[in-house]
Design a protein around this motif. Structure first.
Motif, mmCIF file in Angstrom:
data_model
loop_
_atom_site.group_PDB
_atom_site.id
_atom_site.type_symbol
_atom_site.label_atom_id
_atom_site.label_comp_id
_atom_site.label_asym_id
_atom_site.label_seq_id
_atom_site.Cartn_x
_atom_site.Cartn_y
_atom_site.Cartn_z
ATOM 1 N N MET A 99 -23.446 42.708 13.140
ATOM 2 C CA MET A 99 -23.321 43.533 11.939
ATOM 3 C C MET A 99 -24.531 43.304 11.034
ATOM 4 S SD MET A 99 -19.251 43.118 11.196
ATOM 5 C CE MET A 99 -19.230 44.397 9.948
ATOM 6 N N THR A 100 -25.072 44.386 10.499
ATOM 7 C CA THR A 100 -26.202 44.284 9.576
ATOM 8 C C THR A 100 -25.798 44.629 8.135
ATOM 9 O OG1 THR A 100 -26.871 46.543 10.081
ATOM 10 C CG2 THR A 100 -27.911 44.767 11.366
ATOM 11 N N THR A 101 -24.685 45.310 7.999
ATOM 12 C CA THR A 101 -24.137 45.643 6.689
ATOM 13 C C THR A 101 -22.640 45.410 6.732
ATOM 14 O OG1 THR A 101 -25.816 47.346 6.373
ATOM 15 C CG2 THR A 101 -23.886 47.449 4.931
ATOM 16 N N LEU A 102 -22.138 44.821 5.672
ATOM 17 C CA LEU A 102 -20.715 44.557 5.560
ATOM 18 C C LEU A 102 -20.247 45.166 4.245
ATOM 19 C CD1 LEU A 102 -19.031 41.325 6.534
ATOM 20 C CD2 LEU A 102 -18.671 42.083 4.206
ATOM 21 N N TRP A 103 -19.041 45.756 4.241
ATOM 22 C CA TRP A 103 -18.493 46.400 3.046
ATOM 23 C C TRP A 103 -17.200 45.722 2.627
ATOM 24 C CZ3 TRP A 103 -21.135 50.101 0.488
ATOM 25 C CH2 TRP A 103 -22.194 50.713 1.166
ATOM 26 N N ILE A 104 -17.054 45.546 1.324
ATOM 27 C CA ILE A 104 -15.784 45.120 0.744
ATOM 28 C C ILE A 104 -15.405 46.163 -0.285
ATOM 29 C CG2 ILE A 104 -14.569 43.396 -0.641
ATOM 30 C CD1 ILE A 104 -16.318 41.249 0.554
ATOM 31 N N THR A 105 -14.139 46.549 -0.271
ATOM 32 C CA THR A 105 -13.652 47.514 -1.241
ATOM 33 C C THR A 105 -12.549 46.881 -2.084
ATOM 34 O OG1 THR A 105 -11.937 48.448 0.189
ATOM 35 C CG2 THR A 105 -14.144 49.419 0.344
ATOM 36 N N CYS A 106 -12.374 47.411 -3.275
ATOM 37 C CA CYS A 106 -11.284 46.960 -4.137
ATOM 38 C C CYS A 106 -10.949 48.072 -5.117
ATOM 39 C CB CYS A 106 -11.652 45.675 -4.876
ATOM 40 S SG CYS A 106 -13.027 45.827 -6.037
ATOM 41 N N ASN A 107 -9.820 47.947 -5.754
ATOM 42 C CA ASN A 107 -9.421 48.925 -6.756
ATOM 43 C C ASN A 107 -10.316 48.793 -7.992
ATOM 44 O OD1 ASN A 107 -7.398 49.800 -5.084
ATOM 45 N ND2 ASN A 107 -5.812 48.588 -6.075
ATOM 46 N N PRO A 108 -10.677 49.909 -8.612
ATOM 47 C CA PRO A 108 -11.562 49.855 -9.777
ATOM 48 C C PRO A 108 -11.041 48.987 -10.918
ATOM 49 C CG PRO A 108 -11.439 52.096 -8.953
ATOM 50 C CD PRO A 108 -10.408 51.292 -8.194
ATOM 51 N N ASP A 109 -9.730 48.895 -11.085
ATOM 52 C CA ASP A 109 -9.178 48.104 -12.187
ATOM 53 C C ASP A 109 -8.968 46.631 -11.828
ATOM 54 O OD1 ASP A 109 -7.066 48.463 -10.436
ATOM 55 O OD2 ASP A 109 -5.616 49.003 -11.996
ATOM 56 N N ASN A 110 -9.322 46.235 -10.606
ATOM 57 C CA ASN A 110 -9.163 44.835 -10.191
ATOM 58 C C ASN A 110 -10.453 44.077 -10.535
ATOM 59 O OD1 ASN A 110 -8.853 42.362 -8.910
ATOM 60 N ND2 ASN A 110 -7.853 43.249 -7.110
ATOM 61 N N MET A 111 -10.547 43.667 -11.788
ATOM 62 C CA MET A 111 -11.771 43.025 -12.268
ATOM 63 C C MET A 111 -12.035 41.691 -11.559
ATOM 64 S SD MET A 111 -12.800 45.443 -13.991
ATOM 65 C CE MET A 111 -14.336 44.747 -14.539
#
Length: 153
Positions: A99-111
């Protein structure tokens, strides 16, 4: 094409250790990617403080919405940056899978999760709307922040 899980080796940052709990083979046709599932453990006391998963592959739903890494830190153990430290521990394993790029996502309000991504070295890219047929949308979520981790440099 079959997927081969690698021996993750020792994943430790001071007293925080990631211990492989199980692997999931995923489904080559999607939407589920092969995944490693770890417990976050304080090695000195054997206290489990959370979980973290690493999903391998570039399925569109994973890259855009689900993310390659998901984590939870148990309520009584938050505030010690365990999630950010655990994310950094998984980056080399992702590299070993090409892998050369890894993504993490989260909810916008989860500071807290957004801060975790920043502390771990992620770059905020955008906020995307979830498609109405996405399982997370059906559970009440509407958007995801996307953080990129460049592993090739």
């Amino acid at each position: 094409m079959s997927f081969t899980f690698l021996d993750p080796g020792l994943l430790v940052d001071r007293e925080l250790e990631l211990r492989l709990r199980k692997t999931s083979p995923g489904n080559p046709a999607g939407p589920w990617a092969p995944a490693y599932h770890f417990d976050m453990v304080l090695s000195l006391t054997e206290t489990k403080v959370g979980n973290i998963d690493l999903r391998i592959g570039d399925l569109p739903g994973l890259v855009l919405y689900g993310g390659h890494i998901g984590y939870t830190v148990d309520r009584g153990h938050r505030g010690h940056r365990y999630a950010a430290r655990a994310v950094r521990l998984l980056l080399e394993l992702a590299r070993r899978h090409g892998m050369t790029t890894l993504w993490i996502t989260c909810n916008p309000d989860n500071m807290a999760s957004r801060r975790t991504c920043e502390l771990a070295g992620g770059e905020f890219v955008e906020i995307v709307d979830l498609p109405t047929d996405n399982d997370m949308y059906l559970e009440g979520e509407k958007q995801k922040c996307r953080y990129r981790f460049r592993l090739d440099g």
